[in-house]
Scaffold this motif. Structure first.
Motif, PDB file in Angstrom:
ATOM      1  N   ALA A  78       0.837  -1.206   0.000  1.00  0.00           N
ATOM      2  CA  ALA A  78       0.000   0.000   0.000  1.00  0.00           C
ATOM      3  C   ALA A  78       0.864   1.245   0.000  1.00  0.00           C
ATOM      4  N   SER A  79       2.001   1.198   0.696  1.00  0.00           N
ATOM      5  CA  SER A  79       2.920   2.343   0.716  1.00  0.00           C
ATOM      6  C   SER A  79       3.389   2.669  -0.690  1.00  0.00           C
ATOM      7  N   GLY A  80       3.812   1.662  -1.434  1.00  0.00           N
ATOM      8  CA  GLY A  80       4.297   1.897  -2.782  1.00  0.00           C
ATOM      9  C   GLY A  80       3.229   2.419  -3.709  1.00  0.00           C
ATOM     10  N   VAL A  81       2.028   1.838  -3.634  1.00  0.00           N
ATOM     11  CA  VAL A  81       0.928   2.305  -4.483  1.00  0.00           C
ATOM     12  C   VAL A  81       0.600   3.762  -4.171  1.00  0.00           C
ATOM     13  N   LYS A  82       0.757   4.154  -2.903  1.00  0.00           N
ATOM     14  CA  LYS A  82       0.460   5.527  -2.479  1.00  0.00           C
ATOM     15  C   LYS A  82       1.688   6.437  -2.532  1.00  0.00           C
ATOM     16  N   HIS A  83       2.711   6.014  -3.284  1.00  0.00           N
ATOM     17  CA  HIS A  83       3.847   6.882  -3.639  1.00  0.00           C
ATOM     18  C   HIS A  83       4.925   7.005  -2.577  1.00  0.00           C
ATOM     19  N   SER A  84       4.900   6.170  -1.547  1.00  0.00           N
ATOM     20  CA  SER A  84       5.964   6.183  -0.549  1.00  0.00           C
ATOM     21  C   SER A  84       6.921   5.021  -0.795  1.00  0.00           C
ATOM     22  N   ILE A  85       8.171   5.239  -0.455  1.00  0.00           N
ATOM     23  CA  ILE A  85       9.199   4.209  -0.578  1.00  0.00           C
ATOM     24  C   ILE A  85       9.059   3.297   0.635  1.00  0.00           C
ATOM     25  N   GLY A  86       8.437   2.159   0.454  1.00  0.00           N
ATOM     26  CA  GLY A  86       8.129   1.285   1.573  1.00  0.00           C
ATOM     27  C   GLY A  86       9.177   0.210   1.771  1.00  0.00           C
ATOM     28  N   LEU A  87       9.393  -0.177   3.022  1.00  0.00           N
ATOM     29  CA  LEU A  87      10.251  -1.319   3.314  1.00  0.00           C
ATOM     30  C   LEU A  87       9.762  -2.025   4.567  1.00  0.00           C
ATOM     31  N   LEU A  88       9.609  -3.339   4.435  1.00  0.00           N
ATOM     32  CA  LEU A  88       9.309  -4.219   5.560  1.00  0.00           C
ATOM     33  C   LEU A  88      10.623  -4.735   6.131  1.00  0.00           C
ATOM     34  N   ILE A  89      10.737  -4.771   7.453  1.00  0.00           N
ATOM     35  CA  ILE A  89      11.916  -5.365   8.103  1.00  0.00           C
ATOM     36  C   ILE A  89      11.415  -6.335   9.173  1.00  0.00           C
ATOM     37  N   GLU A  90      11.991  -7.542   9.214  1.00  0.00           N
ATOM     38  CA  GLU A  90      11.557  -8.594  10.133  1.00  0.00           C
ATOM     39  C   GLU A  90      12.763  -9.151  10.881  1.00  0.00           C
ATOM     40  N   SER A  91      12.725  -9.139  12.200  1.00  0.00           N
ATOM     41  CA  SER A  91      13.783  -9.756  12.996  1.00  0.00           C
ATOM     42  C   SER A  91      13.345 -11.158  13.433  1.00  0.00           C
ATOM     43  N   ARG A  92      14.315 -12.047  13.603  1.00  0.00           N
ATOM     44  CA  ARG A  92      14.016 -13.442  13.949  1.00  0.00           C
ATOM     45  C   ARG A  92      13.721 -13.576  15.437  1.00  0.00           C
ATOM     46  N   VAL A  93      12.586 -14.171  15.766  1.00  0.00           N
ATOM     47  CA  VAL A  93      12.202 -14.386  17.162  1.00  0.00           C
ATOM     48  C   VAL A  93      13.002 -15.529  17.778  1.00  0.00           C
ATOM     49  N   ASP A  94      13.204 -16.586  17.017  1.00  0.00           N
ATOM     50  CA  ASP A  94      13.797 -17.808  17.555  1.00  0.00           C
ATOM     51  C   ASP A  94      15.226 -17.587  18.045  1.00  0.00           C
ATOM     52  N   PRO A  95      15.625 -18.267  19.130  1.00  0.00           N
ATOM     53  CA  PRO A  95      17.007 -18.169  19.595  1.00  0.00           C
ATOM     54  C   PRO A  95      17.983 -18.584  18.503  1.00  0.00           C
ATOM     55  N   GLY A  96      19.078 -17.834  18.408  1.00  0.00           N
ATOM     56  CA  GLY A  96      20.077 -18.129  17.391  1.00  0.00           C
ATOM     57  C   GLY A  96      21.278 -18.864  17.929  1.00  0.00           C
ATOM     58  N   SER A  97      21.265 -19.202  19.210  1.00  0.00           N
ATOM     59  CA  SER A  97      22.401 -19.875  19.826  1.00  0.00           C
ATOM     60  C   SER A  97      21.932 -20.556  21.102  1.00  0.00           C
ATOM     61  N   GLU A  98      22.788 -21.429  21.636  1.00  0.00           N
ATOM     62  CA  GLU A  98      22.472 -22.080  22.903  1.00  0.00           C
ATOM     63  C   GLU A  98      22.392 -21.058  24.030  1.00  0.00           C
ATOM     64  N   ALA A  99      23.252 -20.036  23.939  1.00  0.00           N
ATOM     65  CA  ALA A  99      23.225 -18.990  24.961  1.00  0.00           C
ATOM     66  C   ALA A  99      21.881 -18.275  24.972  1.00  0.00           C
ATOM     67  N   GLU A 100      21.337 -18.007  23.810  1.00  0.00           N
ATOM     68  CA  GLU A 100      20.026 -17.352  23.738  1.00  0.00           C
ATOM     69  C   GLU A 100      18.931 -18.271  24.249  1.00  0.00           C
ATOM     70  N   GLU A 101      19.044 -19.560  24.000  1.00  0.00           N
ATOM     71  CA  GLU A 101      18.050 -20.507  24.512  1.00  0.00           C
ATOM     72  C   GLU A 101      18.037 -20.501  26.039  1.00  0.00           C
ATOM     73  N   ASN A 102      19.210 -20.331  26.620  1.00  0.00           N
ATOM     74  CA  ASN A 102      19.317 -20.356  28.083  1.00  0.00           C
ATOM     75  C   ASN A 102      19.046 -19.005  28.729  1.00  0.00           C
ATOM     76  N   ASP A 103      19.058 -17.953  27.923  1.00  0.00           N
ATOM     77  CA  ASP A 103      18.886 -16.596  28.468  1.00  0.00           C
ATOM     78  C   ASP A 103      17.924 -15.811  27.579  1.00  0.00           C
ATOM     79  N   PRO A 104      16.640 -15.812  27.888  1.00  0.00           N
ATOM     80  CA  PRO A 104      15.678 -15.081  27.055  1.00  0.00           C
ATOM     81  C   PRO A 104      16.019 -13.608  26.891  1.00  0.00           C
ATOM     82  N   ALA A 105      16.611 -12.986  27.897  1.00  0.00           N
ATOM     83  CA  ALA A 105      16.964 -11.570  27.781  1.00  0.00           C
ATOM     84  C   ALA A 105      18.015 -11.368  26.705  1.00  0.00           C
ATOM     85  N   LEU A 106      18.947 -12.296  26.567  1.00  0.00           N
ATOM     86  CA  LEU A 106      19.959 -12.212  25.517  1.00  0.00           C
ATOM     87  C   LEU A 106      19.311 -12.302  24.145  1.00  0.00           C
TER      88      LEU A 106
END
Length: 449
Positions: free
Chosen positions: A291-319
């Motif tokens: 809709a942004s592009g059709v309405k003349h704006s330069i649109g971009l979607l950005i998505e970050s990965r929710v899933d832990p990327g390492s064992e450290a992240e699995e053990n530490d949700p804050a990380l």
């Protein structure tokens, strides 16, 4: 830029000088004009500040262990509004459950370059929201000359929480279970209507839409994915600028922050990197980036990965949560660098896109995408002059047309005629043609005017 193009661009906004921007500090249902009174501060945990220091979010105070509460957001924004430099906070709408939709404005409101950040359309995707909140604070309390020069030449608009009811419930949809990011044509939600009015009234050059996704290893598990408008009704200049934003600015900035990044919706071979199949990211006009592009704006979607990327992240949700927010913050550096270095090209692309509808030339596409040609039956090679709406149809959709910025001409008996010769030309058949997938109503095509 030729004198003819410069004249056109300056009629929309004054051209600005290009000044490099160093990386910003990484802190770890109305039809009328968008923007009303500022929200009152709320007394709640989730944000801290003193008279002498910039406020901190609840996420920062907990070192990433807890997301900032909605009450904490209100308190945080009220503190930024009081103590920040060149910042204002207002309310552009209210959800069904009575929560405010906040808008933060920073920088130069008369600037030729305007950016709109839409954060957390999906309530269970909070990392972009946290990045938006800390970015608001860092821009409101600039510490270096380059950031101040950037703000002198840029208007930055931020909707920190585009789906407050969903954030409160930790759900993808709003309080009615509606996916707001599928409501940018129908505009049936208070949230979708507020964003449409904001886009119509402010006409941002860039709309940056922050999300999160669930990985499918090993084919789809990068730290970040992004995607530009694929809808074929996006002007070629706007489309190309959106790809440039992705490929030459956001992706390098993400990689500089040691994050992997790829194209949203495309599975790739983990060894060769070749695309295997597309699972998302089509040209649906009801999605914000399209809709942004059709309405003349330069649109971009950005998505970050929710899933832990390492064992450290699995053990530490804050990380894990800190990594998600940091990846969003690093990609935002690319957005700001892009805005600073390509001001003239951005202004030219968006101004010419807005003016093109007045020429009323070229096909309109009811399907397809930039990587999937439209079928013959989805291509209006000779679009009608406009669409007639009877009185009942016009009464039913006139508010939505107005929110989209589409002009309708009243005719006898409370009926209306919607001409294609206007800035939102390519949007009109998507709203009113019987063959459009998400049409609001079926207008009567008129071949000649």
């Amino acid at each position: 830029m030729t004198s003819r193009i410069r004249t056109l661009v300056l009629s929309v906004a004054a051209a600005a000088l290009v000044v490099p921007l160093t990386a910003l500090p990484s802190s770890a249902s109305t039809v009328g004009t968008a923007g009303t009174s500022a929200p009152a501060p709320a007394s709640a945990s989730g944000a801290t500040s003193t008279a002498d220091t910039p406020p901190r979010t609840g996420f920062e105070d907990s070192d990433g262990a807890e997301w900032t509460t909605l009450a904490g957001e209100q308190e945080f924004l009220a503190a930024v509004d009081r103590g920040g430099e060149g910042v204002s906070v207002s309310t552009i709408g209210t959800t069904k459950q009575g929560r405010p939709l906040n808008l933060v404005e920073l920088g130069n409101k008369r600037s030729a370059t305007s950016l709109l950040l839409i954060c957390s359309q999906h309530g269970d995707e909070p990392s972009g929201r946290e990045a938006c909140l800390t970015t608001v604070r860092d821009l409101a309390y600039p510490e270096d000359r380059a950031t101040k020069r950037f703000l002198d030449r840029t208007s930055v608009l931020v909707v920190p929480t585009a789906n407050p009811d969903g954030r409160a419930a930790d759900t993808r949809g709003n309080s009615d279970g509606v996916d707001i990011n599928r409501d940018h044509i129908a505009l049936r939600t208070a949230e979708g209507r507020a964003m449409a009015a904001l886009t119509r009234d402010r006409q941002p050059d860039v709309i940056y839409d922050l999300h999160e996704y669930g990985a499918t290893p090993p084919y789809y598990d990068k730290d970040l994915f992004d995607l530009w408008p694929r809808n074929l009704n996006t002007s070629s200049r706007v489309h190309d600028e959106a790809q440039t934003l992705s490929e030459a600015y956001v992706r390098p900035a993400a990689r500089a922050g040691d994050h992997t990044i790829g194209t949203y919706g495309i599975w790739t071979d983990p060894v060769t990197g070749d695309p295997i199949k597309q699972t998302a990211g089509d040209g649906q006009e009801r999605i914000l980036r399209n809709a942004s592009g059709v309405k003349h704006s330069i649109g971009l979607l950005i998505e970050s990965r929710v899933d832990p990327g390492s064992e450290a992240e699995e053990n530490d949700p804050a990380l894990n949560q800190r990594r998600r927010v940091d990846s969003q913050l690093d990609s935002l550096k690319g957005l700001f660098d892009y805005a600073d270095k390509r001001r003239a090209k951005i202004a030219t692309a968006t101004a010419l896109s807005r003016a093109a509808g007045l020429l009323d030339r070229g096909p309109v596409y009811l399907g397809g995408a930039d990587n999937e040609p439209a079928a013959p039956e989805d291509t209006l090679d000779n679009p009608p002059c406009g669409y007639r709406l009877d009185a009942a149809q016009y009464a039913d959709v006139k508010d939505e047309l107005a929110l989209h910025g589409v002009k309708a001409l009243p005719t006898r008996g409370d009926a209306a005629f919607v001409p294609l010769r206007q800035s939102q030309r390519n949007l009109i058949p998507l709203l009113l043609d019987s063959r459009a997938t998400y049409h609001l109503t079926v207008g009567q095509p008129v071949a000649t005017c």
